[in-house]
Design a protein around this motif. Structure first.
Motif, PDB file in Angstrom:
ATOM      1  N   VAL A   1       0.754  -1.277  -0.147  1.00 53.83           N
ATOM      2  CA  VAL A   1       0.480   0.055   0.339  1.00 53.83           C
ATOM      3  C   VAL A   1       0.992   1.142   0.108  1.00 53.83           C
ATOM      4  CG1 VAL A   1      -1.655   1.344   1.046  1.00 53.83           C
ATOM      5  CG2 VAL A   1      -1.802  -1.381   1.110  1.00 53.83           C
ATOM      6  N   VAL A   2       1.629   1.776   1.187  1.00 53.26           N
ATOM      7  CA  VAL A   2       2.630   2.445   0.433  1.00 53.26           C
ATOM      8  C   VAL A   2       2.764   2.609  -0.331  1.00 53.26           C
ATOM      9  CG1 VAL A   2       4.952   4.049   2.433  1.00 53.26           C
ATOM     10  CG2 VAL A   2       3.158   2.575   3.503  1.00 53.26           C
ATOM     11  N   PHE A   3       3.972   1.995  -0.675  1.00 53.11           N
ATOM     12  CA  PHE A   3       5.080   1.277  -2.386  1.00 53.11           C
ATOM     13  C   PHE A   3       4.029   2.344  -3.423  1.00 53.11           C
ATOM     14  CE2 PHE A   3       6.458  -0.578  -5.755  1.00 53.11           C
ATOM     15  CZ  PHE A   3       7.169  -0.239  -5.893  1.00 53.11           C
ATOM     16  N   PHE A   4       3.336   1.711  -3.313  1.00 50.06           N
ATOM     17  CA  PHE A   4       2.313   2.377  -5.166  1.00 50.06           C
ATOM     18  C   PHE A   4       1.547   3.921  -4.659  1.00 50.06           C
ATOM     19  CE2 PHE A   4       2.539  -2.175  -5.936  1.00 50.06           C
ATOM     20  CZ  PHE A   4       2.610  -1.951  -7.407  1.00 50.06           C
ATOM     21  N   ALA A   5       1.060   4.116  -2.942  1.00 50.26           N
ATOM     22  CA  ALA A   5       0.325   5.126  -2.502  1.00 50.26           C
ATOM     23  C   ALA A   5       1.833   6.783  -3.031  1.00 50.26           C
ATOM     24  CB  ALA A   5       0.208   5.361  -0.984  1.00 50.26           C
ATOM     25  N   GLY A   6       2.943   6.017  -2.739  1.00 53.63           N
ATOM     26  CA  GLY A   6       4.357   6.391  -2.669  1.00 53.63           C
ATOM     27  C   GLY A   6       4.478   6.938  -4.251  1.00 53.63           C
ATOM     28  N   PHE A   7       4.214   6.047  -5.082  1.00 52.71           N
ATOM     29  CA  PHE A   7       4.065   5.954  -6.943  1.00 52.71           C
ATOM     30  C   PHE A   7       3.437   7.561  -7.106  1.00 52.71           C
ATOM     31  CE2 PHE A   7       7.674   2.583  -7.212  1.00 52.71           C
ATOM     32  CZ  PHE A   7       8.231   3.248  -7.820  1.00 52.71           C
ATOM     33  N   LEU A   8       1.897   7.058  -6.865  1.00 51.81           N
ATOM     34  CA  LEU A   8       1.082   7.932  -6.972  1.00 51.81           C
ATOM     35  C   LEU A   8       1.550   9.560  -6.603  1.00 51.81           C
ATOM     36  CD1 LEU A   8      -2.452   7.880  -8.753  1.00 51.81           C
ATOM     37  CD2 LEU A   8      -3.029   7.858  -5.913  1.00 51.81           C
TER      38      LEU A   8
ATOM     39  N   VAL B   1       3.034  21.437  -5.189  1.00 50.49           N
ATOM     40  CA  VAL B   1       2.860  20.205  -6.031  1.00 50.49           C
ATOM     41  C   VAL B   1       4.273  19.400  -5.802  1.00 50.49           C
ATOM     42  CG1 VAL B   1       2.520  18.599  -7.411  1.00 50.49           C
ATOM     43  CG2 VAL B   1       1.605  21.076  -7.670  1.00 50.49           C
ATOM     44  N   PHE B   2       5.400  19.693  -5.930  1.00 47.82           N
ATOM     45  CA  PHE B   2       6.973  19.379  -5.388  1.00 47.82           C
ATOM     46  C   PHE B   2       7.112  18.897  -3.976  1.00 47.82           C
ATOM     47  CE2 PHE B   2       7.402  20.281 -10.009  1.00 47.82           C
ATOM     48  CZ  PHE B   2       8.776  19.862 -10.238  1.00 47.82           C
ATOM     49  N   ALA B   3       6.579  19.609  -2.868  1.00 47.45           N
ATOM     50  CA  ALA B   3       6.167  18.883  -1.517  1.00 47.45           C
ATOM     51  C   ALA B   3       5.825  17.586  -1.373  1.00 47.45           C
ATOM     52  CB  ALA B   3       5.154  20.156  -0.882  1.00 47.45           C
ATOM     53  N   VAL B   4       4.323  17.848  -2.217  1.00 48.74           N
ATOM     54  CA  VAL B   4       3.750  16.850  -1.994  1.00 48.74           C
ATOM     55  C   VAL B   4       3.729  15.301  -2.289  1.00 48.74           C
ATOM     56  CG1 VAL B   4       0.977  15.449  -2.257  1.00 48.74           C
ATOM     57  CG2 VAL B   4       0.922  18.023  -1.434  1.00 48.74           C
ATOM     58  N   SER B   5       4.322  15.525  -3.755  1.00 49.72           N
ATOM     59  CA  SER B   5       5.869  14.608  -4.567  1.00 49.72           C
ATOM     60  C   SER B   5       6.179  13.889  -3.601  1.00 49.72           C
ATOM     61  CB  SER B   5       5.881  15.138  -5.615  1.00 49.72           C
ATOM     62  OG  SER B   5       4.723  15.320  -6.358  1.00 49.72           O
ATOM     63  N   GLY B   6       7.186  15.102  -2.995  1.00 47.76           N
ATOM     64  CA  GLY B   6       8.657  14.720  -2.600  1.00 47.76           C
ATOM     65  C   GLY B   6       8.226  13.564  -1.252  1.00 47.76           C
ATOM     66  N   ALA B   7       6.760  13.926  -0.312  1.00 44.08           N
ATOM     67  CA  ALA B   7       6.709  13.254   0.821  1.00 44.08           C
ATOM     68  C   ALA B   7       6.323  11.503   0.459  1.00 44.08           C
ATOM     69  CB  ALA B   7       5.415  13.777   1.541  1.00 44.08           C
ATOM     70  N   GLY B   8       5.761  11.522  -0.906  1.00 40.58           N
ATOM     71  CA  GLY B   8       5.451  10.509  -1.370  1.00 40.58           C
ATOM     72  C   GLY B   8       6.727   9.748  -1.485  1.00 40.58           C
ATOM     73  N   GLY B   9       8.043  10.251  -2.100  1.00 40.49           N
ATOM     74  CA  GLY B   9       8.769   9.618  -3.200  1.00 40.49           C
ATOM     75  C   GLY B   9       9.860   9.326  -1.796  1.00 40.49           C
ATOM     76  N   GLY B  10       9.220   9.862  -1.109  1.00 39.85           N
ATOM     77  CA  GLY B  10      10.753   9.731   0.546  1.00 39.85           C
ATOM     78  C   GLY B  10      10.146   8.053   0.957  1.00 39.85           C
ATOM     79  N   PHE B  11       9.469   7.457   0.370  1.00 36.13           N
ATOM     80  CA  PHE B  11       8.444   6.413   1.089  1.00 36.13           C
ATOM     81  C   PHE B  11       9.311   4.787  -0.191  1.00 36.13           C
ATOM     82  CE2 PHE B  11       6.188   8.611   3.763  1.00 36.13           C
ATOM     83  CZ  PHE B  11       6.497   7.609   5.253  1.00 36.13           C
TER      84      PHE B  11
END
Length: 444
Positions: A311-318, A340-350
Motif C-alpha cells: 500500500v505504501v509503495f504504490f501510494a508513494g509512486f502515485l 505540488v513538488f512538496a507533496v510529491s516529495g513526501a510520497g517519494g521518500g517512502f
C-alpha cells in the motif's frame, strides 16, 4: 563477513560494549556513519552537477537536443559499466572500488572547468569527460550501495532502518545539491557547480579510503579465480531470473526512471527557461521536492517496518510521479508548482527504503555485487534515452504536450503494475536476511 572482523574492527562484542560504553557505541556507529557521510558528499556533488551541467550546455548552445545528448553520454556508460561491474566489485571488494572510482570522477569533473578556462573545451571533449564520469560513477555507486547491509550489521541497526537512513542521505543530498546548484549557477555561473562536484567526489574518496574500519568492504566472492568473470556474471543473472518480484520491480522502476530522467535533464530546465523563472526555479523545485522526501524517508526509517509495504509503495509512486509533470504543463504559478513538488516529495521518500530492504532480504551476500549491478543497470537502462527522447520531442511538438504525455505514462505504468500478483511477495521475507531466505539457495 566473519565474526572476528566484526568484533575487532567495529567493536560490536558485548564484552567490549560493557567495558567502554560510549566509546564502543561510537565505534559501532562508525561503519554506517562513515558510509553515509561518503554517500552524502558524493551525491551532493552529483546533484549540484545535475543543475549546473544541463544549464551550462543549454545557455552556451541554446539546444535542448544537445542538452539531452550530454545526459545520454553520461548515463549510457553509467548503465553499461555498472551492469558489467558486479563480478569485479564482488571479487575486488566494494571499498577499493568505491574510493578509486570517486578519485577518477573527481579528476574528470575538475577537468571540465579547467579546460573551459583554457579555451580547450570543445563539445566532443565535454562529451568524452562526461562519459568518463558516468563510466566510473556506476561501479562507485554500486560499491557504496552493497556495503549498507554490512554497515547495518556492524552498527546493530535493523536492515530496513539502515536502508531508510540511506534513503534519507540521498534525499538530503538531493535537497542541498539542487538548491545549492541553482543559487550557485544563478550567482556564480554553472562552472562553479562543476568545481564543487569535483571537490565532493574527492572528499567521498578520502572518507571511504581512510574513515571506515579496516575490515569493512572486503571481497565477498570467494570462488576460485579460475571460475572466470563470465561464469560469475552468469550466476548473478541466473539468480535474478528466478526472482519474479525483483524482476517486476526492475521493469516498473526502469520505465519511471526513463520518465524521471526526461523530466530532470530536459523538461524541467526547458520549463525554467521558457517560463522566465530561470535556474533558481530548478533549484527551488528540486530542493522542495527533496526536502519533503527527506521527511518522508525519516518517517519510513522510523515506522516503515510496521506498515504494509504494498500500500505504501504504490501510494508513494502515485504522489511522486505524474503530478510534477501535470503542474508544469498547466502553466501554474510558482507557488503552486512548489506545493505540488512538496507533496510529491513526501510520497517519494517512502520508496527507496522499501526497495532497498526487499533487495537485501532476497539476495545473498556473495551475490550482491552481481545481482544489484544487473538489477540497477536494467532499472537505469532507459535513463540515457530519457533526455534524448525528451529533447527531440520538445523540439518537435513543444513542451506542454510532452509533459502531458509523460505524466500520463507515469500514472499508467505505476497503476497497471499494481495489479500483478507478484506484489504479494513484498512482505513474505520481511525482517529476514538473505541467508535465511529460500531465495538464497546456491545458484546452479
Amino acid at each position: 563477513m566473519t565474526g572476528e572482523d566484526t568484533d575487532n574492527d567495529a567493536g560490536t562484542g558485548t564484552g567490549t560494549d560493557a567495558g567502554i560504553g560510549g566509546s564502543s557505541r561510537a565505534r559501532r556507529l562508525r561503519p554506517l556513519g562513515g558510509l553515509l557521510a561518503a554517500m552524502a558528499v558524493a551525491l551532493t556533488g552529483t546533484r549540484v552537477s545535475a543543475v549546473a551541467l544541463p544549464w551550462f550546455v543549454l545557455v552556451t548552445t541554446g539546444s535542448a537536443t544537445q542538452t539531452g545528448l550530454v545526459a545520454f553520454c553520461e548515463m549510457t556508460p553509467y548503465v553499461v559499466v555498472k551492469a558489467l561491474a558486479g563480478p569485479l566489485v564482488d571479487r575486488t571488494g566494494p571499498r577499493v572500488v568505491s574510493w578509486s572510482t570517486d578519485a577518477v570522477s573527481a579528476a574528470a569533473a575538475g577537468a571540465i572547468p579547467l579546460l573551459h578556462a583554457a579555451g580547450l573545451l570543445s563539445f566532443p571533449v565535454l562529451l568524452a569527460l562526461v562519459a568518463v564520469i558516468g563510466a566510473v560513477r556506476g561501479p562507485g555507486d554500486l560499491a557504496k550501495e552493497i556495503m549498507v547491509p554490512e554497515a547495518a550489521e556492524r552498527a546493530r541497526v535493523p536492515l530496513e532502518r539502515a536502508t531508510g537512513l540511506s534513503g534519507v542521505t540521498e534525499r538530503l543530498a538531493s535537497t542541498l545539491g539542487p538548491a545549492a546548484g541553482g543559487f550557485m549557477v544563478a550567482l556564480l555561473g554553472p562552472l562553479t557547480g562543476l568545481v564543487l562536484n569535483a571537490v565532493c567526489f574527492a572528499l567521498g574518496s578520502l572518507i571511504i579510503a581512510f574513515a571506515l574500519p579496516r575490515g569493512m568492504g572486503h571481497p565477498a566472492d570467494q570462488a576460485p579465480a579460475a571460475s572466470g568473470y563470465w561464469r560469475r556474471f552468469g550466476e548473478g543473472f541466473a539468480f535474478l531470473r528466478g526472482e519474479p518480484l525483483l524482476l517486476t520491480i526492475i521493469v516498473m522502476v526502469g520505465i519511471t526512471n526513463l520518465l524521471d530522467a526526461a523530466f530532470g535533464t530536459v523538461l524541467l530546465p526547458v520549463w525554467a527557461e521558457r517560463s522566465g523563472n530561470g535556474p533558481t526555479a530548478i533549484g527551488l523545485s528540486n530542493g522542495v521536492w527533496s526536502a519533503t522526501a527527506v521527511a518522508g524517508s525519516l518517517v519510513a526509517a522510523a515506522v516503515a517496518h510496521r506498515m504494509p509495504r504494498r500500500v505504501v509503495f504504490f501510494a508513494g509512486f502515485l504522489l511522486a510521479g505524474a503530478p510534477r509533470f501535470l503542474v508544469l504543463a498547466s502553466g501554474a504559478p510558482m507557488w503552486a508548482v512548489l506545493a505540488v513538488f512538496a507533496v510529491s516529495g513526501a510520497g517519494g521518500g517512502f520508496l527507496n527504503p522499501i526497495l532497498g530492504a526487499i533487495a537485501f532480504e532476497r539476495v545473498p551476500h556473495a551475490l550482491r555485487g552481481r545481482v544489484n549491478a544487473l538489477g540497477d543497470a536494467m532499472a537505469w537502462a532507459g535513463i540515457p534515452l530519457g533526455g534524448l527522447i525528451a529533447g527531440a520531442a520538445v523540439a518537435w511538438s513543444g513542451l506542454a504536450p510532452v509533459l502531458l504525455v509523460a505524466g500520463a505514462a507515469y500514472f499508467l505504468t505505476t497503476n497497471l503494475a499494481a495489479l500483478l500478483p507478484q506484489w504479494r511477495e513484498m512482505d513474505r521475507l520481511r525482517g529476514r536476511g538473505a541467508h535465511e531466505s529460500p531465495a538464497a539457495e546456491p545458484v546452479a
